[in-house]
Design a protein around this motif. Structure first.
Motif, PDB file in Angstrom:
ATOM      1  N   ASP A 247     -18.393  -2.002  55.088  1.00  0.00           N
ATOM      2  CA  ASP A 247     -17.937  -0.950  54.178  1.00  0.00           C
ATOM      3  C   ASP A 247     -18.595  -1.031  52.806  1.00  0.00           C
ATOM      4  O   ASP A 247     -18.293  -0.215  51.930  1.00  0.00           O
ATOM      5  N   LYS A 515      -6.696   1.591  54.324  1.00  0.00           N
ATOM      6  CA  LYS A 515      -7.894   2.086  53.652  1.00  0.00           C
ATOM      7  C   LYS A 515      -7.732   1.938  52.141  1.00  0.00           C
ATOM      8  O   LYS A 515      -6.691   2.305  51.578  1.00  0.00           O
ATOM      9  N   LYS A 555      -8.779   8.661  59.049  1.00  0.00           N
ATOM     10  CA  LYS A 555      -8.948   7.204  59.124  1.00  0.00           C
ATOM     11  C   LYS A 555      -7.600   6.481  59.151  1.00  0.00           C
ATOM     12  O   LYS A 555      -7.477   5.391  59.717  1.00  0.00           O
ATOM     13  N   ASP A 740     -17.945   6.887  54.636  1.00  0.00           N
ATOM     14  CA  ASP A 740     -16.950   6.873  53.555  1.00  0.00           C
ATOM     15  C   ASP A 740     -17.466   7.475  52.263  1.00  0.00           C
ATOM     16  O   ASP A 740     -16.679   7.783  51.359  1.00  0.00           O
TER      17      ASP A 740
END
Length: 788
Positions: A247, A515, A555, A740
């Motif tokens: 990420d 998240k 998500k 993202d």
């Protein structure tokens, strides 16, 4: 003998065969180009990450004693940990504030096995006790810096001069973006600088502390195990963000680009090879029908079915072999400029590829496999032909009225030329179907680049023209009272209106999903930050819950009306989670954000209302005035103008023009090849028919109109199906590119459809021009003597 016959037949129809070869070459070229690119980038990335000890995870905190690192390294789940100081600062050029920033990152010059090491490319490491730094090479080259240059920086209300001792690059900033709103690196406006830890802590007056933590996970544990253990240790120090390597923004975008290459390497060849296979099937079927008599003679002289079958499959193998060789060579030749193009975007060492024998052989195998399959499908009827039967022409197929002919009210109003064209379309369904599918694919391929560009414009400009409608954003060094922040900015004469904005790091939890995002607290009835639903209706902020972006909701696997848990380091009790209801879900293309009313957010955080930034309405001169006013302010971190960001994106789109142009060229070439190949097949099948039309009094111009009308009527129907196919391709590309950082919208406007139609029409007209030249060369006596 059979080989010479085959080569003679191919030469006599070289235009058709070359069109087929061209389509296969395009498919195999893209297969080689993107497959080699995928392997090269994947291998280069892994080698670079290993050499530079790229971390498994990253965390940001408000501040933590450096002594706590030993306790973290003692955790069973953590193999290695490293603490750093990281700080974004403004650059001051000629005494004035500029809209450029450096991210200062501390390092220990004596450490040899640190995580996230940088690679020194020029110059030398900073001297002990010297105010020196290493600049990342992209910024170093873009701003034409040299060793010994001094750069003035605005750091916490003071001006600090640092000298440049060299340049380097880091695995953390292969794709260097400063904020979540940035999509494309701008090395003239943002760079990274590596500063010795002792110098850094002196500049920031940080004492023996760190605010950035990198760590490696022990082999017997997962990242989630390490994250859970680390959270418990550092949450009390104001945890702002924690994320896995996958990420990490630079790695995320690099992986997205590499995965896109893999997708292209798999999808593009299948499309083009499939079209080429259809052409070969039709060509060989026609060839077998045309040479029935010769096949009968071959059988009468004792040639086996297998020998004859292999002879005709050989036509397809020649096409496949030639396309395999050419496509492999072109793909290998183009991969070098392809790699160099990506080097301008990604700051990492790339292995320059040699000729790939692996993919060259795979291309050849792929071409031969498709060709053999298509060849067999085209000539398998040879096995059913008896010698005596082959000596006479096949019985003509029965004909009946087509659908249009049965509509007598319409049929009577058509001209003779139109009737002939429509009859031929319905009585040769295989040939018509092939042209139909070919034009559908051409339409979609030609419409895709314009639709993608259009959606990128929507993704970028929609954010700044309909959602974030402010002209200026003033980022503050730390949260302050809203009234004070707004009143201070409004003192600038050019600022017409201003609002506070709360940007809070937050973690959302829902049924096992988690998240970390930016939670935005927006002023009630905001005039400068507006939210819209899918139908384009403006949404009001609810005082009872939160609004999520669609991608964030996906998500978290949450829907409207459900509760999610919220945790934030800005809360009075940062370890606590509080439930909050999802009131609405809206589309958003940049970043993963959530939105709340400022009063509601303050209540959930159990904090008085504060501002982390101020947004305002002004002109470009006002942006510069505010920037100069707070040049050395200890409260203002930076001032960004929306118009400046939009100008940067416009430059980025201009750079993408050449890539989109390449797609257009490939699409037009594909469309021309498909229509031309089908036209040549039709012409070879119908020379006697066309000659008969000429004998009964039709002019060459009218005969050409018959052929053209067949294609135009087919094209109209193909355009209708091409529209949903284009839409599906855009959705597929959007899904493949989503991450993202951004999500590509999937809209296809009327202008995109019209652009695809115009370009497809151009490829058809080009093919018809060549067809017309062939029709004009028809010799009546010779054509009428052909046995049907």
């Amino acid at each position: 003998m059979l080989f010479r016959k085959m080569m003679r037949d191919i030469w006599n129809q070289k235009g058709t065969y070359m069109a087929c070869v061209t389509i296969m070459v395009i498919g195999l070229m893209t297969f080689n180009l993107f497959s080699i690119g995928y392997d090269n980038f994947s291998q280069s990335r892994e080698i670079y990450y290993d050499n530079m000890n790229f971390a498994d995870g990253f965390a940001s905190v408000k501040g933590m004693p450096i002594s706590e690192l030993k306790a973290i390294e003692g955790l069973d789940e953590i193999r290695k940990v490293q603490g750093r100081l990281v700080k974004d600062v403004r650059i001051i050029e000629g005494g004035d504030s500029s809209n450029a920033y450096l991210r200062l990152i501390s390092f220990k010059p004596s450490a040899q096995d640190d995580l996230n090491q940088f690679q020194l490319q020029s110059g030398q490491l900073p001297g002990r006790g010297q105010n020196e730094m290493i600049l990342d090479s992209k910024y170093y080259n873009a701003t034409q810096r040299h060793q010994g240059d001094k750069i003035s920086l605005a750091v916490q209300g003071q001006v600090v001069d640092l000298s440049v001792s060299g340049s380097g690059r880091s695995p953390e900033y292969i794709y260097a973006l400063r904020t979540d709103q940035d999509l494309y690196p701008d090395p003239e406006k943002f760079g990274v600088a590596f500063v010795p830890y002792d110098t850094m802590k002196s500049i920031l007056r940080a004492g023996q502390s760190v605010n950035d933590i990198s760590f490696m996970v022990e082999k017997n544990y997962t990242y989630k195990d390490a994250e859970h253990a680390l959270r418990e240790k550092i949450e009390s120090y104001g945890l702002l963000d924690i994320r896995a390597r996958k990420d990490q923004k630079s790695n995320l975008l690099l992986k997205s680009e590499i995965d896109g290459m893999k997708g292209m390497a798999l999808a593009m060849p299948v499309v083009f090879m499939g079209v080429a296979a259809m052409i070969m099937v039709i060509m060989l079927k026609r060839l077998v029908e045309k040479q029935r008599g010769q096949i009968g003679v071959f059988k009468a002289f004792g040639l086996t079915d297998f020998q004859i079958l292999f002879h005709y499959i050989g036509y397809a193998l020649v096409i496949g072999g030639l396309a395999g060789v050419i496509g492999s060579i072109l793909g290998n030749v183009l991969v070098i400029p392809f790699t160099k193009m990506y080097q301008t975007m990604f700051n990492m060492p790339l292995i320059m590829p040699d000729f790939s024998l692996k993919y060259g052989l795979l291309s050849l195998i792929l071409a031969v496999a498709f060709s053999m399959f298509a060849g067999y499908q085209g000539v398998r009827k040879i096995l059913e032909i008896e010698p005596a039967e082959a000596m006479r022409p096949p019985a003509p197929a029965s004909a009946k009225e087509g659908v249009i002919e049965q509509m007598h009210f319409l049929w009577k109003r058509l001209t003779m030329i139109s009737r002939i064209a429509i009859r031929n379309m319905f009585r040769n369904k295989g040939r018509t179907g092939f042209v139909f599918i070919g034009i559908v694919l051409t339409y979609a391929i030609l419409g895709l680049p314009y639709a993608l560009k259009e959606n990128m414009d929507i993704m970028i400009y929609d954010q700044f023209e309909t959602v974030m409608v402010y002209d200026m954003k003033v980022d503050l060094e730390r949260p302050v009272k809203q009234q004070e922040a707004v009143a201070e900015i409004m003192q600038t004469a050019k600022v017409e209106y201003a609002e506070p904005l709360m940007e809070v790091p937050a973690v959302f939890y829902h049924t096992g999903y988690k998240k970390e995002v930016s939670l935005l607290g927006i002023q009630e009835d905001s005039r400068l930050y507006k939210l819209y639903d899918k139908a384009g209706r403006q949404q009001t902020l609810s005082k009872d819950g939160v609004i999520l972006s669609q991608q964030l909701a996906d998500k978290l696997h949450v829907s409207v009306g459900q509760d999610i848990l919220l945790k934030s380091s800005y809360a009075r009790r940062p370890k606590d989670t509080v439930p909050v209801k999802v009131m609405k879900i809206i589309p958003q293309y940049l970043g993963l954000n959530a939105y709340m009313d400022q009063g509601t957010l303050s209540h959930l955080l159990d904090q008085p209302q504060f501002a982390t930034s101020v947004i305002g309405k002004t002109d470009l001169e006002g942006v510069h005035e505010v920037r100069d006013r707070y040049n050395e302010s200890s409260m203002v971190f930076g001032v960004n103008g929306s118009q400046e960001l939009m100008d940067k994106y416009s430059e980025m789109m201009e750079m993408m023009g050449s890539m989109l142009g390449m797609f257009v060229v490939i699409g037009v070439l594909c469309g021309f090849s498909i229509v031309y190949a089908s036209s040549m097949i039709a012409l070879s099948e119908r020379k006697r028919e066309l000659a008969s039309m000429l004998v009964i009094g039709l002019s060459y111009k009218e005969v050409k109109r018959v052929l053209y009308l067949e294609q135009w009527y087919t094209a109209v129907l193909a355009f209708l199906l091409g529209m949903p196919v284009l839409k599906l391709m855009v959705e597929g590309m959007s899904s493949m590119m989503a991450n993202d950082v951004y999500t590509m919208p999937t809209k296809v406007s009327l202008l995109s459809f019209l652009t695809a139609a115009v370009l497809t029409l151009a490829s058809i007209i080009l093919a018809q021009w060549r067809l017309g030249k062939k029709v004009e060369k028809i010799k009546l006596v010779e054509s009428l003597s052909i046995k049907e």
